[in-house]
Design an enzyme around this catalytic site. Structure first.
Site, short mmCIF file in Angstrom:
data_model
loop_
_atom_site.label_atom_id
_atom_site.label_comp_id
_atom_site.label_asym_id
_atom_site.label_seq_id
_atom_site.Cartn_x
_atom_site.Cartn_y
_atom_site.Cartn_z
N GLU A 95 89.55 30.61 17.29
CA GLU A 95 90.81 29.84 17.41
C GLU A 95 91.17 29.09 16.14
OE1 GLU A 95 88.74 30.18 19.88
OE2 GLU A 95 89.96 30.72 21.61
N HIS A 164 87.31 24.11 31.75
CA HIS A 164 88.47 25.02 31.76
C HIS A 164 89.63 24.45 32.55
CE1 HIS A 164 85.36 27.77 30.42
NE2 HIS A 164 86.28 28.63 30.10
#
Lengths: 359, 380
Positions: A95, A164
């Site tokens: 990322e 998450h």
């Protein structure tokens, strides 16, 4: 189980005039839409991406699994076949690297749409979102603008655990130089994503995994490729007269009479305050943590601008102050449920005497 | 037209008749471009997974003089910035580049303004090389309107987009993925241009560098990663920060070249070579062996982690401007006096720019809220 949850009100003790019957079924909407067409949020996002890529060759998509996998959540389905691997770019699981590459390409004039598989992973890249993207136009006094969109699911899904499930709306919305959008319906998804892609500034586009499969009616105007929604304008889903409820993303579906924020930064303070000046009460709703949250900002904004109009303390409903648990019962308790919103609205309505009243 | 061969650029000229043909004052430009001078780099290049370019380079008197003028100007600018900082006209951070001028000048000589450069915070001289003016630089350092970022950026945030310079970045290592992004955009736009992403030996250990390098290699991006190895990441010597300080090899599957960064010709040759390479083959790493005379920043005396002998030793043996001075003198391209005059002229230019910059006002208070967005949505 998830989706637009509707509950019959009227059982036991809820007699406040503000709590009207919430519609029992989604199908009621169909009668009111003119084109009779429905579209899932997923298709709304996909069609918006497709149309913007078609209209402007500088727009490209980059992220994990956006190409051959057709998108981790299938948002980018079909785009690789249509536009090729140069414009639909699969990345390694890096990322920081690909967010930086995206921002650098935006410096040069391309219009990247960077997908984070979820915004939890955006933290790996947050330096590029804030320091490389958000601040560049200011630091360069206008020489380097960054027309980039960072998009992906935000907030809780179902049973995915603490790492998450976080909502990052408050984090990104606190940063000048970014625009932060949170669509709810398919109309929102199409209009706001198009606006984000066309916008010359960096936009953080917070979707919600549980909404992707939800269908909403869309008018012919919404389906048109030129359709675009303004950034910074909230939508009053339905006018309430006793209490102003604000929400964004999935939480919009939990209350019928609600202001759908659509834009977290800039926040549509004008619409919120105008509503509070009519209802005299405010309840904010969000999935994210309470401390320093979106609701905290809205409450303060209303106190700053419309204190004299308030008949009750402002209240924020938010996620529980815990990392998200996995067990289904605990997870349910960790996020606002309709009952919580109802209770808050009732509290706001029954506290007609100012808290500070003294002899 | 005579050809003078040099086996190592610092020797005296051949005592032969044709030598006198070369003696001309700098101001006459008649044969300067036609005369070819061949020089050798101080040391040969070392390659990693690549055959290095030749260490023999052709140049002209004009180019030699240009190198001298440009580096003298940069040197003067940085020394003047030191004084301005000490008199509190420059605030915050100020990272000076004196000693490293050959990298900025040699790179510029090998490329065009359509190629992109991006670097970290030691950016004043790169800005100048890309066409920035002394006035814009000093005004920015002093936080004035006439600055290249209108006073809103400061020392670490110089930009010149129309010159292909994308800043000026304060977060160590971030500029490398950004630079690979510029290269991505150049390839996407089907242009035959390249990007030089500069970083230091400290930044060379950043994870995001390897993330970006991996993608650049996968996608054959025209990205040249240039490690300006001045051997100290702030106060930490390279051998204390990197298990492998052979930065030109750190790309593993990506080829690399080790270059004497104090030799402007070596830099030019390496950058030219790299540009040709990446347009066909994807990324390459250039390690510039260079040195900064100042500490990391103006808050760092630069002597707690290295010896004064080391600093003066480099200045004696490897100073980039001195190397060019000797070359110019040995080829009789200009006299000592002429070179001193050039340095005086640079000093004057710098002083004038500073005076002008001091006249420039601070930004208007309303500028506090401008440029946050390109497209404001009526935010407060």
């Amino acid at each position: 189980m998830w989706g637009i949850i509707r509950q019959k009100v009227g059982t036991g003790g809820i007699s406040a005039p503000s709590m009207e019957r919430i519609r029992p079924a989604v199908s009621a909407w169909r009668c009111y839409s003119s084109s009779g067409k429905e579209m899932t949020v997923r298709d709304a996002l996909n069609s918006a991406l497709d149309e913007e890529m078609s209209a402007d060759p500088k727009v490209y998509v980059m992220g994990e699994e956006v190409g051959e996998y057709q998108g981790a959540y299938k948002i980018t389905k079909g785009l690789l076949d249509k536009y090729g691997p140069e414009r639909v770019v699969d990345t390694p699981i890096t990322e920081a690297g690909f967010a930086g590459i995206g921002v650098g390409s935006a410096y040069y004039g391309l219009r990247p749409v960077i997908e984070f598989m979820t915004f939890n992973f955006s933290m790996q890249a947050i330096d590029h979102i804030i320091n490389s993207a958000a601040k560049s136009n200011y630091m360069s006094a206008g020489q380097i603008n960054v027309p980039i969109v960072f998009r992906g699911p935000n907030g809780a899904a179902a049973g995915v655990g603490a790492q998450h499930s976080q909502c990052f709306a408050a984090w990104y919305a606190s940063c000048p130089g970014l625009k932060v959008l949170a669509p709810y319906s398919s109309e929102d998804a199409r209009g706001l994503l198009k606006a984000a892609i066309r916008d010359p500034d960096p936009v953080v586009f917070l979707e919600n995994e549980l909404l992707y499969g939800e269908s909403f009616p869309v008018s012919a105007e919404v389906l048109d490729s030129s359709f675009c929604l303004p950034i910074g304008k909230a939508k009053i889903e339905r006018e309430g007269k006793d209490v102003t409820i604000t929400a964004f993303s999935k939480m919009v579906g939990y209350a019928l009479k609600v202001i759908n924020l659509r834009s977290i930064r800039p926040l549509d303070r004008a619409t919120i305050n105008a509503s509070v000046r009519k209802t005299n009460r405010l309840v904010t709703v969000e999935e994210g943590f309470a401390q320093h949250g979106v609701g905290a900002e809205i409450c303060t904004s209303v106190i700053e601008d419309s204190f004299g109009y308030l008949d009750a303390p402002v209240e924020r409903i938010s996620g529980a102050d815990v990392p998200t648990p996995y067990a289904a019962n605990l997870e349910r308790m960790a996020f606002p449920q309709i009952e919580d919103i109802v209770r808050a609205a009732q509290r706001a309505c029954f506290r007609s005497v100012p808290m500070a009243a003294a002899a | 037209m005579s050809l003078i061969h040099r086996s190592s650029g610092l020797l005296k000229p051949l005592a032969a008749g044709p030598a006198s043909l070369l003696r001309r004052p700098f101001s006459s430009a008649t044969d300067d471009d036609a005369t070819k001078i061949t020089v050798e780099t101080s040391v040969p290049f070392t390659g990693h997974r690549i055959d290095p370019p030749s260490r023999t380079i052709d140049t002209t008197p004009k180019e030699l003089m240009t190198f001298f003028v440009d580096m003298a100007r940069m040197r003067r600018m940085e020394i003047a910035a030191d004084s301005l900082y000490k008199s509190k006209l420059i605030r915050g951070f100020c990272h000076l580049y004196d000693g490293q001028e050959a990298v900025a000048v040699g790179m510029e000589a090998a490329i065009t303004r359509k190629d992109c450069i991006i670097t970290a915070y030691r950016d004043h001289c790169i800005f100048l090389g890309r066409g920035g003016t002394l006035l814009e630089a000093f005004a920015e350092l002093m936080g004035r309107k006439a600055g290249c970022s209108k006073g809103k950026g400061g020392s670490m945030h110089f930009y010149k987009k129309d010159g292909g310079f994308y800043g000026g970045h304060g977060i160590v290592g971030a500029q490398v993925p950004l630079g690979c992004g510029l290269a991505f955009a150049q390839k996407y736009s089907k242009e035959d241009h390249v990007t030089f992403a500069l970083y230091g030996d400290g930044a060379a250990n950043q994870g995001q560098l390897f993330e970006a390098l991996n993608m650049a290699a996968l996608w054959d991006l025209p990205a040249i990663l240039v490690c300006e190895n001045n051997h100290y990441g702030m106060g930490t010597a390279e051998w204390r920060a990197a298990k492998s300080p052979a930065y030109y090899k750190r790309g593993d599957y990506v080829p690399g070249l080790k270059v004497d960064g104090m030799d402007v010709f070596a830099v030019k040759q390496a950058c030219k070579f790299a540009k040709e390479h990446v347009l066909k083959n994807g990324p390459i790493i250039l390690e510039m062996d260079t040195y900064r005379y100042h500490g990391h920043s103006m808050s760092d005396p630069g002597s707690t982690y290295r010896t004064r002998d080391e600093i003066s030793g480099v200045r004696q043996e490897r100073d980039p401007i001195e190397r060019i001075r000797k070359l110019i003198l040995s080829h009789d391209i200009a006299s000592e006096k002429e070179l001193k005059d050039i340095e005086k002229k640079a000093r004057k230019e710098v002083d004038e720019a500073i005076a002008q910059a001091k006249e420039s006002p601070m930004p208007e208070p309303s500028e506090l809220f401008t440029n946050v967005y390109v497209k404001d949505h009526g935010v407060e």
